[in-house]
Design a protein around this motif. Structure first.
Motif, short mmCIF file in Angstrom:
data_model
loop_
_atom_site.label_atom_id
_atom_site.label_comp_id
_atom_site.label_asym_id
_atom_site.label_seq_id
_atom_site.Cartn_x
_atom_site.Cartn_y
_atom_site.Cartn_z
N ARG A 3 -43.08 58.64 2.55
CA ARG A 3 -43.80 58.54 3.86
C ARG A 3 -44.89 59.67 4.16
O ARG A 3 -45.64 59.54 4.62
CB ARG A 3 -42.82 58.78 4.87
N TYR A 4 -44.41 60.77 3.45
CA TYR A 4 -45.36 62.14 3.54
C TYR A 4 -46.55 61.70 2.79
O TYR A 4 -47.83 62.09 3.37
CB TYR A 4 -44.61 63.11 2.88
N SER A 5 -46.65 61.02 1.59
CA SER A 5 -47.79 60.74 1.04
C SER A 5 -48.94 60.06 1.68
O SER A 5 -49.90 60.24 1.69
CB SER A 5 -47.40 60.04 -0.30
N TYR A 6 -48.39 59.23 2.71
CA TYR A 6 -49.13 58.23 3.35
C TYR A 6 -49.84 59.07 4.60
O TYR A 6 -51.16 58.99 4.83
CB TYR A 6 -48.56 57.10 3.96
N TYR A 7 -48.79 60.06 5.21
CA TYR A 7 -49.37 60.99 6.29
C TYR A 7 -50.56 61.80 5.71
O TYR A 7 -51.58 62.21 6.57
CB TYR A 7 -48.36 61.44 7.07
N GLU A 8 -50.18 62.15 4.55
CA GLU A 8 -51.21 63.18 3.96
C GLU A 8 -52.51 62.50 3.53
O GLU A 8 -53.74 63.11 3.78
CB GLU A 8 -50.65 63.72 2.49
N ALA A 9 -52.36 61.31 3.13
CA ALA A 9 -53.72 60.77 3.06
C ALA A 9 -54.53 60.42 4.00
O ALA A 9 -55.71 60.58 4.41
CB ALA A 9 -53.30 59.39 2.09
N LEU A 10 -53.80 60.09 5.40
CA LEU A 10 -54.48 59.85 6.68
C LEU A 10 -54.89 61.11 7.06
O LEU A 10 -56.29 60.97 7.37
CB LEU A 10 -53.31 59.32 7.50
N ASP A 11 -54.11 62.22 6.91
CA ASP A 11 -54.80 63.51 7.49
C ASP A 11 -56.21 63.66 6.71
O ASP A 11 -57.01 64.31 7.13
CB ASP A 11 -53.81 64.42 7.18
N ARG A 12 -55.94 63.88 5.28
CA ARG A 12 -57.18 64.06 4.48
C ARG A 12 -58.58 63.23 4.72
O ARG A 12 -59.68 63.84 4.80
CB ARG A 12 -56.95 63.98 3.09
N VAL A 13 -58.40 62.09 4.93
CA VAL A 13 -59.50 61.21 5.47
C VAL A 13 -59.94 61.56 6.62
O VAL A 13 -60.98 61.70 7.00
CB VAL A 13 -59.13 59.77 5.54
N PHE A 14 -59.12 61.99 7.63
CA PHE A 14 -59.45 62.41 9.10
C PHE A 14 -60.33 63.58 8.92
O PHE A 14 -61.09 63.71 9.63
CB PHE A 14 -58.31 62.62 10.16
N ILE A 15 -59.88 64.68 8.04
CA ILE A 15 -60.62 65.78 7.73
C ILE A 15 -61.91 65.54 7.31
O ILE A 15 -62.70 66.03 7.84
CB ILE A 15 -59.78 66.82 7.00
N GLN A 16 -61.98 64.85 6.33
CA GLN A 16 -63.37 64.61 5.70
C GLN A 16 -64.40 63.80 6.84
O GLN A 16 -65.50 64.33 6.85
CB GLN A 16 -63.09 63.80 4.53
N ALA A 17 -63.80 62.64 7.62
CA ALA A 17 -64.45 62.19 8.63
C ALA A 17 -65.18 63.18 9.54
O ALA A 17 -66.24 63.00 9.95
CB ALA A 17 -63.80 61.08 9.05
N SER A 18 -64.28 64.10 9.90
CA SER A 18 -64.43 65.08 10.94
C SER A 18 -65.40 66.06 10.35
O SER A 18 -66.45 66.43 11.08
CB SER A 18 -63.44 65.88 11.50
N LYS A 19 -65.70 66.39 9.16
CA LYS A 19 -66.38 67.27 8.69
C LYS A 19 -67.76 66.69 8.49
O LYS A 19 -68.89 67.10 8.47
CB LYS A 19 -65.93 67.76 7.11
N LEU A 20 -67.95 65.28 8.08
CA LEU A 20 -68.96 64.46 8.01
C LEU A 20 -69.61 64.42 9.22
O LEU A 20 -70.92 64.79 9.23
CB LEU A 20 -68.90 63.13 7.42
N GLU A 21 -69.00 64.08 10.06
CA GLU A 21 -69.50 64.17 11.54
C GLU A 21 -70.18 65.41 11.85
O GLU A 21 -71.25 65.49 12.48
CB GLU A 21 -68.78 63.63 12.53
N ALA A 22 -69.30 66.50 11.89
CA ALA A 22 -69.84 67.82 12.29
C ALA A 22 -71.22 68.24 11.17
O ALA A 22 -72.09 69.00 11.90
CB ALA A 22 -68.64 68.77 12.06
N ALA A 23 -71.10 67.86 10.03
CA ALA A 23 -72.14 68.43 9.46
C ALA A 23 -73.42 67.66 9.23
O ALA A 23 -74.71 68.10 9.25
CB ALA A 23 -71.76 68.51 7.91
N LEU A 24 -73.32 66.31 9.30
CA LEU A 24 -74.59 65.55 9.60
C LEU A 24 -74.74 64.65 10.84
O LEU A 24 -75.89 63.85 10.81
CB LEU A 24 -74.41 64.51 8.51
N GLY A 25 -73.65 64.35 11.57
CA GLY A 25 -73.77 63.42 12.67
C GLY A 25 -74.98 63.52 13.63
O GLY A 25 -75.58 62.52 14.20
N GLU A 26 -75.29 64.93 14.08
CA GLU A 26 -76.45 65.01 14.78
C GLU A 26 -77.50 65.81 13.96
O GLU A 26 -78.28 66.50 14.74
CB GLU A 26 -75.80 66.07 15.93
N HIS A 27 -77.54 65.90 12.59
CA HIS A 27 -78.53 66.58 11.76
C HIS A 27 -80.03 66.11 12.24
O HIS A 27 -80.14 64.67 12.28
CB HIS A 27 -78.35 66.75 10.57
N PRO A 28 -81.05 66.82 12.79
CA PRO A 28 -82.15 66.29 13.13
C PRO A 28 -82.97 65.46 11.92
O PRO A 28 -83.53 64.60 12.24
CB PRO A 28 -83.01 67.52 13.30
#
Length: 65
Positions: A3-28
């Motif tokens: 079960r932990y492996s699934y939660y870990e994968a979910l967390d890692r995708v969430f982190i990467q999606a958040s980083k992508l949005e923060a870095a590029l989402g509103e980039h001019p």
């Protein structure tokens, strides 16, 4: 896989999606060029789809346990 492996994968995708949005989402530059914006949105959408799929797989795994 446990079960932990699934939660870990979910967390890692969430982190990467958040980083992508923060870095590029509103980039001019991204917002100024429609082709760049479209690729950003595709990348963001793919991460969202991956998160949803992993959530479904995690739920299925929980039902087995």
């Amino acid at each position: 896989m446990d079960r932990y492996s699934y939660y870990e994968a979910l967390d890692r995708v969430f982190i990467q999606a958040s980083k992508l949005e923060a870095a590029l989402g509103e980039h001019p530059v991204i917002n100024h060029h429609p082709e760049a914006k479209a690729l950003y949105e595709q990348a963001s959408g793919k991460l969202g789809a991956l998160y949803q799929l992993l959530g479904e797989l995690s739920f299925q795994q929980d039902q087995k346990d």
